[in-house]
Design a protein around this motif. Structure first.
Motif, PDB file in Angstrom:
ATOM      1  N   ASP A 148       1.000  -0.014  13.352  1.00 24.27           N
ATOM      2  CA  ASP A 148       2.359   0.137  12.735  1.00 24.27           C
ATOM      3  C   ASP A 148       3.050  -0.756  12.140  1.00 24.27           C
ATOM      4  O   ASP A 148       3.934  -1.015  12.195  1.00 24.27           O
ATOM      5  CB  ASP A 148       3.158   0.272  14.187  1.00 24.27           C
ATOM      6  N   ASN A 149       2.187  -1.620  11.481  1.00 16.99           N
ATOM      7  CA  ASN A 149       2.471  -2.691  10.441  1.00 16.99           C
ATOM      8  C   ASN A 149       2.644  -1.991   8.990  1.00 16.99           C
ATOM      9  O   ASN A 149       1.746  -1.276   8.732  1.00 16.99           O
ATOM     10  CB  ASN A 149       1.684  -3.717  10.433  1.00 16.99           C
ATOM     11  N   LEU A 150       3.653  -2.524   8.351  1.00 11.75           N
ATOM     12  CA  LEU A 150       3.942  -2.012   6.969  1.00 11.75           C
ATOM     13  C   LEU A 150       2.994  -2.614   6.046  1.00 11.75           C
ATOM     14  O   LEU A 150       2.471  -3.895   6.059  1.00 11.75           O
ATOM     15  CB  LEU A 150       5.353  -2.465   6.692  1.00 11.75           C
ATOM     16  N   MET A 151       2.438  -1.669   4.994  1.00  9.13           N
ATOM     17  CA  MET A 151       1.724  -2.033   4.102  1.00  9.13           C
ATOM     18  C   MET A 151       2.011  -1.086   2.838  1.00  9.13           C
ATOM     19  O   MET A 151       2.709  -0.407   2.976  1.00  9.13           O
ATOM     20  CB  MET A 151      -0.123  -1.793   4.374  1.00  9.13           C
ATOM     21  N   CYS A 152       1.331  -1.436   1.705  1.00  5.88           N
ATOM     22  CA  CYS A 152       1.687  -0.513   0.651  1.00  5.88           C
ATOM     23  C   CYS A 152       0.446  -0.452  -0.332  1.00  5.88           C
ATOM     24  O   CYS A 152      -0.488  -1.067  -0.214  1.00  5.88           O
ATOM     25  CB  CYS A 152       2.764  -1.020  -0.042  1.00  5.88           C
ATOM     26  N   PHE A 153       0.589   0.671  -1.245  1.00 10.71           N
ATOM     27  CA  PHE A 153      -0.246   1.117  -2.460  1.00 10.71           C
ATOM     28  C   PHE A 153       0.536   0.603  -3.569  1.00 10.71           C
ATOM     29  O   PHE A 153       1.377   1.132  -3.827  1.00 10.71           O
ATOM     30  CB  PHE A 153      -0.726   2.523  -2.345  1.00 10.71           C
ATOM     31  N   LEU A 154      -0.176  -0.047  -4.560  1.00 16.59           N
ATOM     32  CA  LEU A 154       0.701  -0.351  -5.958  1.00 16.59           C
ATOM     33  C   LEU A 154      -0.168   0.345  -6.957  1.00 16.59           C
ATOM     34  O   LEU A 154      -1.451   0.257  -6.927  1.00 16.59           O
ATOM     35  CB  LEU A 154       0.691  -1.870  -6.158  1.00 16.59           C
ATOM     36  N   GLU A 155       0.552   0.713  -8.161  1.00 19.64           N
ATOM     37  CA  GLU A 155      -0.134   1.203  -9.153  1.00 19.64           C
ATOM     38  C   GLU A 155       0.419   0.072 -10.208  1.00 19.64           C
ATOM     39  O   GLU A 155       1.640  -0.120 -10.627  1.00 19.64           O
ATOM     40  CB  GLU A 155       0.668   2.525  -9.690  1.00 19.64           C
ATOM     41  N   VAL A 156      -0.695  -0.606 -10.795  1.00 16.35           N
ATOM     42  CA  VAL A 156      -0.179  -1.668 -11.694  1.00 16.35           C
ATOM     43  C   VAL A 156      -0.952  -1.414 -13.090  1.00 16.35           C
ATOM     44  O   VAL A 156      -1.940  -0.813 -13.010  1.00 16.35           O
ATOM     45  CB  VAL A 156      -0.797  -2.923 -11.296  1.00 16.35           C
ATOM     46  N   GLU A 157      -0.084  -1.884 -14.150  1.00 12.83           N
ATOM     47  CA  GLU A 157      -0.489  -1.673 -15.489  1.00 12.83           C
ATOM     48  C   GLU A 157      -0.586  -2.847 -16.379  1.00 12.83           C
ATOM     49  O   GLU A 157       0.352  -3.740 -15.974  1.00 12.83           O
ATOM     50  CB  GLU A 157       0.516  -0.626 -16.086  1.00 12.83           C
TER      51      GLU A 157
END
Length: 198
Positions: A148-157
């Protein structure tokens, strides 16, 4: 426009260009922002030149074809058009306008001013080889992990390509530092997952 503008060449100046093509305000804005008019009028700074023309859109689009007036008075006396402005675009504004109207950057890339030694281009990233990249965050997708911890996916250019990155909860303790369209440095440990490098 792609057919009409080449057919009406040559152009002696901007007024001649406007006379011959009878552009709508939308068409003209797109040409200015994309840099297509940079070759019509000699200038030293596209950030000043393009901003100045955008400020005068209503005047520019009011130009109508009138050969008699043109021959009697000359374009410079008929229309007072300035190529200077007190509010020039920033380098980033100029590039983002190009991307909006062209679908790509034309004059450079937003990461240009952040380049330094030791930075790996996205196209050169290799699996299992730690490296540092510099890129623009194009997309952020937050999720919660099994604890239940916040994480993320990034799209990087960067200027060589794009890649997906996973920021796990232990690195994502301050979500506010990640903003869409921000340029950031990332020290990454790339691996292949589902046949994708990230």
């Amino acid at each position: 426009l792609a057919v009409k503008i080449p057919l009406n060449r040559p152009y002696s100046d901007l007024i001649d260009f406007l006379y011959k093509n009878k552009l709508t305000q939308r068409d003209l804005k797109g040409l200015i922002c994309s840099g297509a008019l940079d070759e019509v009028v000699p200038h030293d700074n596209p950030m000043v030149f393009r901003a100045a023309l955008i400020e005068q859109l209503s005047t520019l689009t009011s130009v109508k074809k009138n050969p008699n007036q043109l021959s009697l008075f000359g374009a410079s006396e008929m229309f007072d058009i300035s190529y200077e402005t007190d509010s020039p675009w920033t380098y980033r504004e100029m590039l983002e306008n190009e991307r909006e109207y062209l679908g790509r950057y034309r004059s450079g890339h937003p990461i240009d001013e952040f380049r330094q030694g030791g930075i790996t281009k996205i196209k050169d990233v290799m699996p299992e080889v730690n490296c540092t990249i510099c890129g623009i965050i194009r997309e952020i997708k937050e999720i919660k992990d099994k604890n239940d911890n916040l994480m993320c996916f990034l799209e990087v250019e960067d200027d060589s390509g794009t890649m997906s990155m996973t920021v796990f909860s232990r690195q994502y303790e301050e979500p506010s530092i990640y903003e869409t369209d921000d340029v950031m440095y990332f020290h990454i440990s790339p691996s292949v997952y589902n046949e994708r490098l990230g």
